[in-house]
Structure formats: structure tokens, C-alpha cells
Design a protein around this motif. Structure first.
Motif, PDB file in Angstrom:
ATOM      1  N   ALA A 174       6.942   3.159   9.159  1.00 29.51           N
ATOM      2  CA  ALA A 174       6.198   4.009   8.224  1.00 29.51           C
ATOM      3  C   ALA A 174       7.003   5.288   8.030  1.00 29.51           C
ATOM      4  O   ALA A 174       7.731   5.716   8.923  1.00 29.51           O
ATOM      5  N   SER A 183       0.806  -1.221   0.000  1.00 32.45           N
ATOM      6  CA  SER A 183       0.000   0.000   0.000  1.00 32.45           C
ATOM      7  C   SER A 183       0.837   1.267   0.000  1.00 32.45           C
ATOM      8  O   SER A 183       0.348   2.331  -0.399  1.00 32.45           O
ATOM      9  N   ASN A 184       2.099   1.201   0.460  1.00 33.20           N
ATOM     10  CA  ASN A 184       2.918   2.409   0.524  1.00 33.20           C
ATOM     11  C   ASN A 184       4.057   2.416  -0.489  1.00 33.20           C
ATOM     12  O   ASN A 184       4.956   3.246  -0.420  1.00 33.20           O
ATOM     13  N   TYR A 236      -1.390  -7.673   0.064  1.00 31.48           N
ATOM     14  CA  TYR A 236      -1.069  -6.667   1.073  1.00 31.48           C
ATOM     15  C   TYR A 236       0.419  -6.591   1.393  1.00 31.48           C
ATOM     16  O   TYR A 236       0.930  -5.516   1.731  1.00 31.48           O
ATOM     17  N   ALA A 262      -0.909  -1.077   6.475  1.00 26.27           N
ATOM     18  CA  ALA A 262      -0.303   0.201   6.070  1.00 26.27           C
ATOM     19  C   ALA A 262       1.142   0.318   6.524  1.00 26.27           C
ATOM     20  O   ALA A 262       1.787   1.344   6.270  1.00 26.27           O
TER      21      ALA A 262
END
Length: 404
Positions: free
Chosen positions: A273, A200-201, A228, A259
Motif C-alpha cells: 500500500a 480500490s486504490n 476487487y 485495499a
């Protein structure tokens, strides 16, 4: 992590300014925050203002004199005051710098105070700054000027650390400061090096992680997990990865950490992150606490994992211990050849391997980003093209038909 209910009130409720200042002084006295950063900033800005005033002061005076002169002779009475323009400029810079530094100091002190109270309210502790944290994750060995900021730590039921992280690559005008947030969770035993690269990132150029891994180590798992995460594990450890990532654990990561990028290395689990985690946002903390809480109860089954490759080492150690045991006290004479004639022996084949990871599983093999591969491939192709007269052939074919 504390068993008490999540309490985010210290992040937003009014604070006593005197208490904030006292807390900041205490942090500085303990050496937990820098003491000369703001002083250095003031000196630099004021020095630049004085230099500017000296260099451009005469120009400013001349401009103002010309303006007032154009208004008529009666206005020349203001000209003597034009000499004060550089002084007024420097004073204005002093005031602006003072306001800026005061707000910055007050803002930093208030953040430290709020996060400290938040950590205490949730059974944890707080530390503002730690240079070069000694952690084995991939982001901690990058660049220089490494710092963990605003660390919130807990040790129940296991050690967990939430923090922001900075490191710099390059130097001078070409330097870049990289911003990360991380959660570090202490595991019960060392595990194979496994990376879950969240899809997703990722960007147009691939993974956002600072390290690239050999694609031959990519392992596909069942269900929707590959949508994912891209899972990397050392070659030969595919069965071990399947043991660790059972369907229920995969579901926890998909539902709660999709995420985030995940790294398991040695006896640590890291969540990454490219944004700050330790902030004054209650929603951010509620989310982070929920992610860690969802994973903690599933991590206990990982404590039972053992690396079967260490079984032979355990058996050899047991034989060595048996051969060198003090047999005289037990009245047993060693058999010629060095092996002890004891009435019983440990069933070596049934020995459980000790905690740990064999050398091949401790670190993933690094790879080369595909963008770099394309660039170098293009350079090599261009070199070959020019060496074999490619341009001559190309232009000869294009313009040959126009020759008379």
C-alpha cells in the motif's frame, strides 16, 4: 506471528525517558540507526544562519537605524545596540535548531523504543533501518536510496515482515521519494509470478503499482473477484492460477485484503500500500495482523502445488542418477549402451515434479502504461500530420474562403 493475544499497549502507554535514551544509545552502538544525520542537519542550518547574518546584517542595522532616527535624536542612544542584531539573530537560530533537533531525536527514539517493545510483546523482533532489502518484489528494484524502515518480524508459524519502504527516483530538484508499506510472507515453495492489482486504490491514470504488465496476461476469475482485483499470471499458467486461487482463497482476499495490492513472486507473498504500515497506531496493527492471520491458514494448501513443466526435468535427472549409480557394489553389470540392467526401475512417468517454477512462469512480462501509449501515439500522429502538409491544408481550407 505469535500465538499470544495481540498486545498493543507498548504503542500507547507512558514510557520512561531514561529508558528511551538508553535504548537509542544501544541502537547507535549496534549501528542499526544513523549517527551523523542530526549533526549534519545542525551544521547546515547554522551555516546558513551565519551566511544570512553576514549578508543581511548591515541591511538590518540600517533599517533599524532609520526607524530609530525617525523617532528623534533622543532615540539615537539605542543605535549602538543595533550592531548586536545579527548576533541575536544567530543565537535565535541556534536555539530554534536545538529545540527542533532535540524534539526530532526524542520523537525518533521514542518510536524506536515503542515499536521494539511492541514487537517483543507479540513474540517478534524489531529493526529500525535496513538499506536495500534483498527481496524480489516489484517495489524493491525501483529507483535508488532504497530503505526499509521500522521492520517488525516474526517467524511463527512462518516468517512475516511488516515494514515501511522508501526509494527515490530522479535527482536534484526533480527527485521524488516514494512511500510504501509492505508485508512480506515467506511461502513453502516457489510459485508462479502472480499480481493482484487492487481496483480500490487505482487512479484516473490506472494502476498505482510501479510496474505495468502486459494485458494479455490478465486472467478473469469467477464471481465478484474481478471487481476487487485485476489478476495477472504468466501465459500458460492460467490453470495453475485457478488451482491456487480457489473460491475460499478468493473470498479471503476480498474480505481482508481488498485495499491492498498483492504480489506472489518466487517463494514470497507481498502485500503493498502507498502508506506507512509500521506506525504507532494500534488500529493499523490490528488490521494488518487480522489480514495476515486470515491468509496464513489458507497458504498451506499452496505448498502442494508443483509445476508440471518440471516433470521432464525430474525424469531426466532420475535417469541420469540411475545410469551413474555405483553398480559394482550391487553386483550388477551395466548393459552396453550405458543404461543399467537393474531388476527394477523408478516409474518415471509417475514422478512428482520437484518444487520450483519453470522459466516462463518466474516473471510476468512488462507492459507499457496506456498513458505513455497515448502520448507517443499523439507525437507520431503530429509528426505525420506535419510531414504531409497538414497545417497548410488545414489553414488553406479555413482561410481560403476569405481570399479576394
Amino acid at each position: 506471528m505469535a500465538a499470544a493475544p495481540f498486545d498493543a499497549r507498548p504503542l500507547t502507554e507512558p514510557v520512561d525517558r531514561a529508558a528511551v535514551r538508553a535504548h537509542t544509545r544501544n541502537l547507535r552502538a549496534l549501528g542499526q540507526v544513523p549517527t551523523n544525520r542530526n549533526v549534519f542537519l545542525i551544521v547546515v542550518i547554522v551555516f546558513m544562519a551565519v551566511v544570512f547574518a553576514n549578508v543581511f546584517g548591515s541591511v538590518i542595522v540600517a533599517v533599524f537605524a532609520a526607524v530609530f532616527g525617525a523617532l528623534g535624536e533622543g532615540q539615537w542612544s539605542f543605535v549602538p545596540f543595533l550592531a548586536l542584531v545579527p548576533v541575536i539573530f544567530v543565537i535565535a537560530v541556534f536555539v530554534a535548531v536545538g529545540v527542533f533537533v532535540f524534539r526530532r531525536m526524542l520523537g525518533s527514539g521514542e518510536k524506536w523504543y515503542r515499536l521494539d517493545r511492541f514487537a517483543r510483546a507479540n513474540g517478534m523482533s524489531y529493526r529500525p533501518v535496513l538499506a536495500s532489502p534483498p527481496l524480489p518484489g516489484m517495489i524493491f528494484g525501483q529507483g535508488h536510496s532504497r530503505q526499509a524502515l521500522d521492520m517488525v518480524r516474526g517467524d511463527r508459524p512462518r516468517f512475516v515482515e511488516f515494514a515501511n519502504y522508501r526509494y527515490t527516483t530522479g535527482s536534484g530538484k526533480n527527485s521524488t521519494t516514494h512511500v510504501w508499506g509492505y508485508v512480506a510472507v515467506k511461502l513453502d515453495v516457489p510459485l508462479p509470478h502472480i499480481v493482484l492489482d487492487a481496483t480500490s486504490n487505482n487512479t484516473l491514470f490506472g494502476s498505482n503499482l510501479p510496474s505495468t504488465f502486459d494485458r494479455a496476461q490478465r486472467l478473469s476469475l469467477e464471481g465478484d473477484f474481478d471487481r476487487y482485483f485485476a489478476l495477472y499470471c504468466p501465459r500458460g499458467y492460467e490453470r495453475d492460477a485457478l488451482y491456487l486461487f480457489t473460491p475460499d482463497i478468493m473470498a479471503r482476499f476480498i474480505d481482508n485484503a481488498a485495499a491492498l495490492d498483492v504480489e506472489i513472486v518466487d517463494d514470497w507473498l507481498f502485500l503493498y500500500a502507498k502508506r506507512d504500515f509500521s506506525t504507532l497506531d494500534p488500529a493499523m496493527w490490528a488490521w494488518l495482523f487480522s489480514v495476515v492471520g486470515a491468509l496464513l491458514d489458507k497458504l498451506e494448501q499452496w505448498a502442494r502445488w508443483r509445476d508440471e513443466r518440471l516433470r521432464a526435468d525430474a525424469a531426466a535427472a532420475a535417469r541420469s542418477a540411475a545410469a551413474s549409480a555405483p553398480l559394482a557394489a550391487a553386483g550388477v553389470d551395466p548393459v552396453p549402451g550405458g543404461h543399467a540392467a537393474v531388476p527394477f526401475e523408478t516409474p518415471l512417468a509417475a514422478l512428482r515434479p520437484p518444487p520450483g517454477v519453470a522459466a516462463p512462469g518466474r516473471r510476468l512480462r512488462k507492459g507499457v502504461p496506456w498513458v505513455v501509449t497515448i502520448i507517443f501515439g499523439g507525437i507520431i500522429a503530429f509528426w505525420i500530420f506535419t510531414q504531409f502538409g497538414g497545417f497548410a491544408l488545414l489553414f488553406g481550407g479555413l482561410f481560403g474562403g476569405f481570399s479576394p
